[in-house]
Each structure stands twice: as structure tokens, then as C-alpha cells.
Design a protein around this motif. Structure first.
Motif, short mmCIF file in Angstrom:
data_model
loop_
_atom_site.label_atom_id
_atom_site.label_comp_id
_atom_site.label_asym_id
_atom_site.label_seq_id
_atom_site.Cartn_x
_atom_site.Cartn_y
_atom_site.Cartn_z
N GLY A 318 0.61 -1.24 -0.09
CA GLY A 318 0.02 -0.03 0.04
C GLY A 318 0.94 1.13 -0.15
N ASP A 650 -3.57 -2.30 -6.61
CA ASP A 650 -4.52 -1.41 -6.07
C ASP A 650 -5.38 -2.49 -5.05
OD1 ASP A 650 -6.33 1.09 -6.00
OD2 ASP A 650 -7.65 -0.50 -6.78
N ARG A 654 -6.05 -1.64 -0.81
CA ARG A 654 -7.19 -1.09 -0.66
C ARG A 654 -8.24 -1.92 -0.07
NH1 ARG A 654 -10.55 1.05 -3.69
NH2 ARG A 654 -9.84 0.14 -5.53
#
Length: 766
Positions: A318, A650, A654
Motif C-alpha cells: 500500500g 491497488d 485497498r
């Protein structure tokens, strides 16, 4: 590759607890020291009291109205609203079973400093381990759910004699009673709700129990201490002064099949019978041997193994870090989860697999059949989990049987139909009782999509007996339904009405939203594929039927795939303004993936139009979890590995819990976990055309790696190693004799390879 998730602290909540299961019995292990909780599920404990009856009495008249409104009046809004009259009851909801609670007894554990804590899940063995030091004593726990013996097993050992003191209890969110079964066994019986209001509907009394209705359940746990003493009462068991303790838990329900009411006698005796049959000293060995026999069929290694806690690795990605080995762990975790939630004889993996702690879970934790159920099984064949597909076949056979009555009542049609949602009672109608938006309720081709997986399974595992007895009857019934639903428009094209793009509205010139129209692009892809599957199946079986002939005659009269003047694949027959240009569903791109009609070489115009449509779809908000999985597969088919890799980074940044479970806020859907594994495989091997391509879309951030046991259509299994992005070794073994076109790299021309069944061959490299 990494086979282990591990952490330095217990799970803070249900999401972060580690999942275990055997397809039927599931658990989430928290790993707490003083008061351990293992949340339990049983795959056939749902709300409801058996199958319901569809009460719609004027279905054919409603269908005639919808066709008239679209074909003659061009009134999409009125047609959309009219389909509400076809809705039946809402689906029932998958239920939690209960909790196994294990509390450290004796002195208050808070007086001890707990050190050297480690909590882990070994994907390869299917064992959750918790290790810690309390005071001067080192403890180790292990928990697993055995498929061979159908029990959950929890053990604790200590490196100091007599150091194990604990109490054991069972509890449930449902009304339940505990009892003493014998001197070292306690039991719990209860009943799931007979009636339940789905979570997105309000009700003054949403969860309703009845002593004479609903699915009953029984849970028993038996303690096997080594040394020490044991005492048992209605509130639980206590073990004092033991060297070690093994707890064995079994569970049973009164579910007797989707088409009948549950039994009335609470099944404590059945749970005890399961428990009595086990040999405690062989439980771990039998479990591990069974688990490894499936898990070891395929493996993905990316880069260097990283031995850091999984939550720290997720946070590092992240923050912008690159961890190819974590992508490999995501791949293995999806395979593990399917093994734990879909085994022969169990229910198919639902919207949460097998793990659910809520009596009113999101979207009922049902089977959502306009992408989510299908995505659960994308990984099955390509990653070598053939047996895990069996529950999906069972689900479809039930839906086909139930759906015959729905097709007759709603459409006066032969064959079978299944719409958006299904539950354990095999509901196949549009749900909502008139109160749900047709944008998701009115989805009459969901069964067509489901049936496509049966043919795909055959392609990966050429088995004529399966094709004849299992796949073909379901495909034929779906084709009979679709053929009866096709009607000619003014130009003589055959339209499937009513048709939708799943869960996506279009905006009319008036500014109002509608969803029902003439045949959408999604439905054209599905129907073309279905008709082709019927013809292919009959050819393989040596059949020649009127049904296949009708399919061949009808497919040429379907509407053409629509493309806008600026080169985008259209979603509806008119280039309506979409309600969400960045909508989560990619249904109009079905022909690219999971379908196989769009190909850059064979159909370059379609491929270009799909690329343009996908560019628009991904130009807005960040995608959700299962959307991300679909995007990776689509980019893989378009040979865009860097875009696929960006979506995967991604997703990990997330949309996962520390334990890699997909998590979007407080929403858990397991399809993302399964879909990610299938999508990652699509970057490494593709076989949807006549050419099998190895490393067709390898991301640059995975320069070195290997895979073993990934399968291709035609019955082939490949082992491949690469360095600096180029294949350095590749071998293949086939289930059947034959010649195959194989390309060893994205840019390489295919070579013809002749294979003998069961004999491994090394591939020549350019």
C-alpha cells in the motif's frame, strides 16, 4: 512461494480471523490467548422452511405486455416497470451456526506477560497454528477442519507438564439449548429462523423463529485430555492440570435437500455419530494427506520468498512497495479458500464461501448469479481443483429442475430459467415481490451464463460421460428456454425480451432511468455462446438433434454486436447514456472474458471496440474487489500486463483485510478472492483459442518465477519456469493423445506439439 499467512497478534475481529473448512463445516479462528473464539458455520443451515411456491398467475400476459412495449411502442421505462409483476419472494439467507469458546482457566491470564506470540495459517496443510509463551510455559495450538472425518479439531500442548487448564463451551445466536452428552462431551441444539427479512429490507420483526419450522442443527464437542482431570456440566467442560488437550467438534443439520422441508428432529444424535466414528490419533494425518493431495496440484512462485507478517506486507504494498511473492500468496489463498468451501457433496461456495457471522448477512450471502457465483469458480479447472467443481454442478442441476417450473409459470416456456439470485431452496424467479428494482431482479439469462461453466469444465477435462450425463442436459434445457423466448423484430432479427445489462441503468432522453430493453450486448454474447456449446457438445457426443439445428438457424438471426461510431463496444442496442460510465459490471465485455469470442487476431474490430469500452469503464472511480478481478482478466486477454498488475497492486493496497480476505469497509464478498486467483492464472496461461499461450501477459514486475500444474483446455497440464521475463523451461502432460498448438511466450509463434496421454514432454524454446 510463500504458503503461510502469519501475524504477531490475535485477530481483532471476525474479518481478520483465519478461515478453515471442509466445504460443509467452516470456522474462523481468532487466535486469542485467554478467551479463544472459533466462529462456526454449516453450509446447509439457512433461514426458511423448504421450497416456496411462485404465486405469479399472469406471467405470459406480463411478458406479452413487455414485448409490445419494446417492439411496438419503444417504451423502455414502461417495460422496465411492467416486469415487476414477474417478481417472486426474496431469497432466504445463509446463517451462522454458533461459536466454540475456549477460556483459559485457573489463574487470571492477565497476570502473565504473553510473549513470542505467532498466529499462522499454512495453506499447504490447512492448519491454523497459534504459539505463545505465558509465564514460563510455551504453548502451541492447532486447529483444522477435516474433510475425511468431517470434524473440526483443536489441540493445545505445553512444554511443561500439567500446565493446561481450560473451560470449553458452545453458544449460538439462535435460540439453543446445551446438554451433557457423556462424561467428556457436551452438545448444543437449536433451530435457524423459519422466516427472515433480507438485510436491505426493513421489518419490525425481521428474524422469526418457530419450534416446528426451520432448519434444526446440532453441535457436539468432545475433549481428549492427556493427564489432568475433566468435569462436564450443562454450561460446558473444564479441564485442569493436563499436559495437552484435543477437542473434536462435529455438527449436523436437518436439511434433507432443496426440494423438501427440513426434518423435525434436532440432529444431536447424528452429530454424535460423526464424532464416534473418528480415530483421534489419526485425525491430523488424514486431514493433511487429503489437503495436500489437492493443494499440491498447482503452485505459483514469483520472485523471492518474503518471511514477514502478512499484515506488514499488505501495508508495504500500500505504501508503494513491490512484493511479487505476496501476489503468489494471493493466488494460493484463493485455491485454499475454494478447497475449504466447495468439496464433493457440499453446497457450492456462496457469496461468502462458507464463512458468515450475521443472521442478516449482506445480500443474504446467497448465490448471486450475474457474475459472483460464476467468479467463485473461475479458478477451479485452470488451477487443478477439479473435484471442487462438483458442488457447482449440483447447484446447476437443482436450479435446472426448479427453473423448469419458473419458466412455465412466468413465460409459458420449455426448458429452464434462473434469474439473479438463488438460495439453498433453489429459488429461480426474479426476486423482490414487486418491490425490487428490475435492474437486478430482471435477469433471465443468468442460468445461461451458469451453464457455460459446465462446457468449460468439459474442455479442461475431456470426459464424455460427464458431458453426456451432467453438462448436456443442463445446456439443452437452457437452449430450449432461450429459443422459445426469441421473437422477431420488424427487421426480422431475433430479440431476447426482456433483456438487461446486469445492475446497470441507462438514462432515457427524458432523464429517467430504465434497465429493460431489447437484447443487450451481454445477452447476445451469452446466447451465441450457449448455442455454440450445444452444437459442440452434440458433436463430441455423436448426436444430431433438432435442437442443435434450431440453435444454428437462430444464431445467424441474432442482432449484430453493436459498436458506436467512435469505436466503443455498446452495452445496449441503443447507445444510451449509462447511469454510471464507470459501472462495476463489465457485462458487455463478456465476449472477451470469461467468454472467448473476442480475440485480437481473429476478431480485431471487436478487440479494439472492447479496449475502447474498457478504457471508458476504468476512467472513473476506483474499482471494488470482484470488479478488480474481472478487470485483471480482461486486461490479460487484451495483452495489457502492466494495467493488470496495476489493478492487482491497488486491490491488495485497498481491498483486503490483513488476512487477505476481500474487505470493502464492512462488506465481505469472497468472489474477489476466488476471482483474483483465476485472473492471475489468465496472465500466465491462456487456452481459450486454438492456441495455448504460456506467459501471454506477464507483468514486468514478475521477471522471475515458475508455475506448476496450471491447466489448459484440451486436458493439458503445464510446468513453466522463467527468468528476466523469458521462459527457460517448460513441460506438458496431457490427459489425451493429440496435437496441440502451443506458444511459449506472448510474442512467439505457436508450434505444433504431438502428445501421448500420460507422458510428460519438454517443450522446445525459441
Amino acid at each position: 512461494m510463500s504458503h503461510e499467512l502469519w501475524f504477531r497478534s490475535p485477530a481483532p475481529d471476525w474479518f481478520e480471523a483465519l478461515p478453515i473448512g471442509n466445504g460443509h463445516l467452516g470456522g474462523k479462528v481468532f487466535g486469542r490467548v485467554g478467551d479463544e473464539r472459533i466462529a462456526l458455520n454449516l453450509d446447509d443451515v439457512w433461514s426458511g422452511d423448504g421450497p416456496r411456491t411462485l404465486q405469479v398467475t399472469d406471467g405470459p400476459a406480463v411478458l406479452a405486455d413487455v414485448r409490445r412495449l419494446l417492439l411496438e411502442e419503444g417504451d423502455q421505462l414502461a417495460a422496465t416497470e411492467r416486469t415487476r409483476a414477474l417478481q417472486g419472494p426474496l431469497v432466504e439467507s445463509y446463517q451462522p451456526l454458533g461459536d466454540l469458546l475456549i477460556t483459559s482457566a485457573g489463574d487470571d491470564v492477565t497476570q502473565y506477560d504473553v510473549t513470542q506470540y505467532r498466529r499462522s495459517l499454512d495453506l499447504r496443510t490447512g492448519v491454523v497454528a497459534v504459539e505463545y509463551t505465558r509465564g514460563e510455559v510455551r504453548f502451541r495450538r492447532e486447529t483444522f477442519v477435516s474433510a475425511p472425518d468431517q470434524v473440526l479439531v483443536w489441540t493445545i500442548t505445553a512444554d511443561s507438564p500439567g500446565a493446561v487448564d481450560l473451560t470449553v463451551g458452545l453458544t449460538s445466536q439462535h435460540p439453543a439449548q446445551t446438554s451433557v452428552v457423556d462424561s467428556n462431551t457436551i452438545g448444543l441444539v437449536g433451530r435457524a429462523p423459519a422466516d427472515l427479512t433480507i438485510e436491505y429490507r426493513t421489518s419490525p420483526d425481521p428474524i422469526r423463529y418457530d419450534d416446528q419450522r426451520g432448519t434444526g442443527f446440532g453441535v457436539v464437542v468432545r475433549a481428549f485430555p492427556v493427564g489432568g482431570t475433566i468435569a462436564t456440566g450443562v454450561h460446558g467442560m473444564s479441564v485442569t492440570g493436563a499436559d495437552a488437550v484435543t477437542l473434536v467438534l462435529s455438527a449436523a443439520s436437518t436439511f434433507q435437500g432443496w426440494s423438501v422441508r427440513p426434518g423435525q428432529e434436532l440432529p444431536l444424535r447424528e452429530a454424535v455419530r460423526i464424532l464416534d466414528a473418528v480415530a483421534v490419533d489419526k485425525l491430523r494425518q488424514r486431514h493433511v494427506e487429503d489437503h495436500i493431495s489437492l493443494y499440491d496440484r498447482a503452485e505459483l512462485t514469483l520472485g523471492t520468498v518474503v518471511d514477514l507478517p502478512t499484515d506488514e506486507r499488505v501495508r508495504a504494498v500500500g505504501a508503494g512497495g513491490n512484493d511479487p511473492d505476496l501476489a503468489g500468496l494471493v493466488f494460493g489463498f484463493g485455491r485454499y479458500l475454494l478447497m475449504a468451501s466447495s468439496r464433493p457433496g457440499t453446497q457450492a461456495a456462496n457469496l461468502q464461501g462458507i464463512w458468515n457471522e450475521d443472521r442478516r448477512p449482506m445480500w443474504a450471502s446467497d448465490w448471486t448469479n450475474n457474475i459472483n457465483t460464476q467468479m467463485n469458480y473461475w479458478l477451479t479447472d485452470v488451477t487443478g481443483l477439479r473435484e471442487c467443481f462438483d458442488p457447482f454442478v449440483d447447484l446447476l442441476e437443482g436450479l435446472a429442475e426448479s427453473g423448469r417450473e419458473t419458466a412455465r409459470i412466468l413465460y409459458d416456456a420449455p426448458g429452464w430459467v434462473s434469474h439473479h439470485n438463488a438460495d439453498i431452496w433453489r429459488a429461480t424467479w426474479p426476486v423482490g415481490d414487486g418491490g425490487d428494482d428490475p435492474v437486478w431482479a430482471m435477469a433471465a439469462t443468468c442460468g445461461v451464463w451458469l451453464s457455460a461453466h459446465l462446457m468449460e469444465h468439459y474442455r479442461f477435462h475431456p470426459d464424455l460421460e460427464y458431458l453426456r450425463d451432467k453438462a448436456y442436459p443442463v445446456l439443452a434445457g437452457a437452449a430450449e428456454f432461450v429459443l422459445s423466448m426469441l421473437v422477431a423484430d420488424r427487421e426480422g432479427r431475433l430479440q431476447f425480451i426482456p433483456s438487461t445489462a446486469p445492475e446497470h441503468h441507462f438514462v432515457l432522453p427524458s432523464g429517467q432511468k430504465a434497465s429493460v430493453d431489447l437484447t443487450t450486448t451481454y445477452d447476445i454474447w451469452l446466447i451465441r455462446e450457449l448455442f455454440g456449446n450445444v452444437v459442440e457438445a452434440e458433436t463430441a457426443l455423436g448426436l444430431t438433434s433438432e435442437l442443435a439445428a434450431r440453435c444454428q438457424a437462430a444464431v445467424v438471426r441474432l442482432p449484430e454486436i453493436p459498436i458506436t461510431p467512435d469505436g466503443r463496444l455498446m452495452e445496449w442496442p441503443t447507445d444510451w447514456q449509462p447511469s454510471e460510465f464507470d459501472h462495476r459490471h463489465q457485462s458487455h465485455l463478456y465476449g472477451l472474458y470469461p467468454g472467448a469470442e473476442i480475440d485480437a487476431i481473429r476478431t480485431p474490430d471487436w478487440a479494439s471496440a472492447a479496449r475502447e469500452a474498457l478504457a471508458v469503464r476504468t476512467s472513473g472511480r476506483e474499482p471494488g474487489g470482484w470488479t478488480s478481478a474481472w478487470l485483471i482478466a480482461l486486461w490479460g486477454r487484451l495483452s495489457e500486463p502492466e494495467k493488470a498488475a496495476s489493478v492487482l497492486r491497488d486491490y491488495v493496497s485497498r481491498l483486503v483485510s490483513d488476512n487477505l480476505f476481500h474487505r470493502d469497509g464492512d462488506i465481505f464478498q469472497i468472489d474477489a478472492n476466488f476471482g483474483m486467483t483465476g485472473a492471475i492464472a489468465e496472465l500466465l496461461i491462456q487456452s481459450h483459442t486454438d492456441v495455448i499461450r504460456l506467459l501471454p501477459a506477464l507483468p514486468a514486475e514478475w521477471p522471475d518465477g515458475s508455475f506448476r500444474g496450471l491447466r489448459a483446455r484440451g486436458g493439458l497440464s503445464f510446468d513453466v519456469t522463467w527468468a528476466d521475463g523469458r521462459i527457460t523451461a517448460a513441460s506438458v502432460i496431457s490427459d489425451v493423445d493429440g496435437q496441440f498448438q502451443i506458444a511459449t511466450g506472448a510474442a512467439n509463434e505457436p508450434a505444433t506439439v504431438t502428445l501421448t496421454a500420460g507422458k510428460r514432454a519438454n517443450l522446445s524454446l525459441p
